[in-house]
Design a protein around this motif. Structure first.
Motif, PDB file in Angstrom:
ATOM      1  N   UNK A   1       1.257  -4.644  -2.004  1.00 26.71           N
ATOM      2  CA  UNK A   1       0.206  -4.671  -3.029  1.00 26.71           C
ATOM      3  C   UNK A   1      -0.279  -3.259  -3.318  1.00 26.71           C
ATOM      4  N   UNK A   2      -0.439  -2.455  -2.274  1.00 30.41           N
ATOM      5  CA  UNK A   2      -0.828  -1.065  -2.481  1.00 30.41           C
ATOM      6  C   UNK A   2       0.190  -0.309  -3.321  1.00 30.41           C
ATOM      7  N   UNK A   3       1.463  -0.562  -3.071  1.00 29.20           N
ATOM      8  CA  UNK A   3       2.492   0.101  -3.875  1.00 29.20           C
ATOM      9  C   UNK A   3       2.460  -0.398  -5.324  1.00 29.20           C
ATOM     10  N   UNK A   4       2.177  -1.676  -5.522  1.00 35.64           N
ATOM     11  CA  UNK A   4       2.057  -2.206  -6.886  1.00 35.64           C
ATOM     12  C   UNK A   4       0.919  -1.515  -7.627  1.00 35.64           C
ATOM     13  N   UNK A   5      -0.225  -1.346  -6.960  1.00 31.53           N
ATOM     14  CA  UNK A   5      -1.360  -0.668  -7.584  1.00 31.53           C
ATOM     15  C   UNK A   5      -1.021   0.783  -7.904  1.00 31.53           C
ATOM     16  N   UNK A   6      -0.341   1.455  -6.983  1.00 28.29           N
ATOM     17  CA  UNK A   6       0.033   2.853  -7.212  1.00 28.29           C
ATOM     18  C   UNK A   6       1.010   2.982  -8.371  1.00 28.29           C
ATOM     19  N   UNK A   7       1.990   2.110  -8.416  1.00 29.48           N
ATOM     20  CA  UNK A   7       2.963   2.144  -9.511  1.00 29.48           C
ATOM     21  C   UNK A   7       2.291   1.858 -10.851  1.00 29.48           C
ATOM     22  N   UNK A   8       1.354   0.902 -10.857  1.00 31.30           N
ATOM     23  CA  UNK A   8       0.681   0.554 -12.112  1.00 31.30           C
ATOM     24  C   UNK A   8      -0.173   1.702 -12.619  1.00 31.30           C
ATOM     25  N   UNK A   9      -0.921   2.346 -11.720  1.00 26.02           N
ATOM     26  CA  UNK A   9      -1.832   3.390 -12.174  1.00 26.02           C
ATOM     27  C   UNK A   9      -1.097   4.658 -12.571  1.00 26.02           C
ATOM     28  N   UNK A  10      -0.122   5.066 -11.766  1.00 30.16           N
ATOM     29  CA  UNK A  10       0.527   6.348 -12.040  1.00 30.16           C
ATOM     30  C   UNK A  10       1.252   6.367 -13.379  1.00 30.16           C
ATOM     31  N   UNK A  11       1.716   5.204 -13.844  1.00 28.17           N
ATOM     32  CA  UNK A  11       2.495   5.158 -15.090  1.00 28.17           C
ATOM     33  C   UNK A  11       1.693   4.703 -16.299  1.00 28.17           C
ATOM     34  N   UNK A  12       0.403   4.356 -16.114  1.00 28.72           N
ATOM     35  CA  UNK A  12      -0.304   3.680 -17.213  1.00 28.72           C
ATOM     36  C   UNK A  12      -1.725   4.177 -17.420  1.00 28.72           C
ATOM     37  N   UNK A  13      -1.947   5.478 -17.275  1.00 35.74           N
ATOM     38  CA  UNK A  13      -3.234   6.060 -17.649  1.00 35.74           C
ATOM     39  C   UNK A  13      -3.186   6.301 -19.156  1.00 35.74           C
TER      40      UNK A  13
END
Length: 449
Positions: free
Chosen positions: A174-186
């Motif tokens: 879940x932490x990796x999902x959050x990191x992937x979502x934020x880093x690519x979608x600001x």
């Protein structure tokens, strides 16, 4: 994995349907019902049709479906098409905090994933709660717009949380999902400035689509950046320092979101409410001047650009205090079809808009976001002055719409082109926690197909 990401992931992974309060469960169903109502109301509009046609180009053997038509598509494109319909009329829910946004942008993407994976209604409810918790937590922590960051960033992060729940991920992935979502979608806040474009209706649903994709990647074992919030050149270097606070006893942030009574940007809801109480008290031709006082955020978004007095398209008009107040004062109401092209070019209405002044109130601004307050003063040709003021518009968490009012919203928005199954859809949503598979809900939505 940095501490903010780890803390957030552990909170998401700990959410269980069984521990949610009856109030939270009921309000989650209300947000889903409200989203379906908004989507139904937008079904016949050209942009909605274009997005359905786009989604129809992709087929899959384990499909999610486009709402109402039943057309199978990929999970991400079904979520995008359905999300566009939810968002298009600007009637979907809102959160007001340091940042503002529309968390229901995430619901269609989560429904699509839940349908495609055979998830239960209880799983979908918990996923929606998790998504709102993360989206709302970001809005509580960060004044996104001040850093030129759009609310759709929260949709990506929140949808990743909700999707992680549907995919039954533990805290680490879940932490990796959050990191992937934020880093690519600001995303850039520019989407809501000046004359607005079609992207206004797609930005949030696209963020949610990408958040689901991030969770699907994490479910394969893919890792995300280790310091996306706290590390060097991380999110805090864009928006400044912040803390992701918990919301008290369990996930409660969904309860702090607000439903809409009128098809207009939330920052215009109180002005429309006030205008509704003045409508009919004097003839439009007898009005000399109209002054709208509101809070700074509403002024900047809806009354501080020349385009708001001559909106070139629907997207700009529903973000214009002069247009919506002028429409109510001249017609007595505000409906979705008041944004059609002939109204935007109506000479009489455009002339009336020139009588309207919008200005920020220091007192109202000081109470925002606790209050979403607006006051309208109308001066007539003979010098008579009348006032109306709204502190919390209809649908605000402190002035909520009843279940009956929400059902009226669904029935009012449901177009004849979709047949007469609005009641069946509502009944299915009210018993969502009894559904073994979310596909049963989509079956009800697509009965005409």
């Amino acid at each position: 994995m940095d501490q903010t990401t780890r803390d957030l992931a552990e909170r998401v992974a700990a959410i269980r349907f069984e521990t949610l309060s009856e109030t939270v469960i009921h309000e989650a169903k209300r947000r889903l019902l409200d989203s379906v109502a908004c989507a139904a109301g937008a079904f016949d509009y050209p942009l909605s049709a274009r997005m359905r046609e786009f989604a129809d180009r992709q087929r899959t053997t384990a499909p999610a479906r486009v709402w109402f038509t039943g057309a199978p598509s990929t999970t991400d494109l079904a979520g995008l098409a359905n999300g566009t319909m939810v968002r298009y009329l600007d009637l979907s829910d809102t959160i007001l905090s340091k940042a503002a946004g529309h968390p229901s942008d995430m619901i269609p993407a989560l429904v699509a994933l839940a349908e495609a994976t055979g998830a239960s209604g209880k799983t979908l409810i918990a996923a929606i709660v998790a998504a709102y918790e993360v989206y709302g937590g970001l809005c509580d922590a960060v004044a996104l717009q001040k850093s030129a960051v759009d609310q759709s960033t929260g949709a990506a992060l929140g949808a990743a949380a909700g999707a992680s729940h549907i995919l039954n991920l533990d805290a680490e992935p879940t932490g990796h999902a959050l990191a992937l979502a934020l880093t690519a979608n600001v995303s850039l806040y520019n989407v809501r400035q000046g004359a607005l474009s079609d992207w206004k209706a797609l930005a949030g649903p696209n963020g949610a689509r990408n958040g689901v994709f991030a969770a699907e990647l994490a479910a394969t074992g893919l890792t995300g950046p280790s310091g996306v919030f706290d590390g060097p050149t991380g999110f805090k270097d864009i928006v400044g320092a912040f803390d992701f606070a918990q919301s008290g006893d369990g996930p409660q942030r969904l309860l702090n979101t607000h439903l809409k009574a009128y098809p207009v940007c939330y920052h215009g809801q109180s002005a429309v409410d006030a205008a509704m109480s003045l409508a009919g008290k004097t003839e439009p031709e007898d009005i000399r001047a109209v002054t709208v006082e509101t809070y700074e955020t509403a002024f900047r978004m809806m009354g501080n650009d020349p385009s708001r007095w001559a909106p070139p398209n629907r997207e700009t008009a529903d973000h214009s205090i002069p247009f919506v107040v002028g429409t109510v004062l001249t017609t007595g109401n505000l409906r979705a079809d008041d944004y059609r092209a002939e109204r935007l070019s109506d000479r009489g209405l455009l002339a009336f808009l020139k009588k309207i002044e919008v200005k920020p109130s220091e007192a109202f601004s000081a109470q925002y976001p606790k209050e979403a307050r607006s006051k309208i003063t109308v001066e007539t040709m003979d010098g008579t002055v009348i006032h109306a003021e709204t502190i919390q518009p209809t649908g605000h968490a402190e002035n909520p719409m009843s279940d009956d009012a929400l059902m009226r919203k669904l029935n009012t928005l449901w177009p004849a082109s979709l047949g007469d199954n609005a009641a069946q859809v509502a009944e299915t949503i009210w018993r969502l926690d009894d559904l073994q598979q979310v596909g049963e809900l989509v079956d009800a939505l697509c009965v005409k197909a």
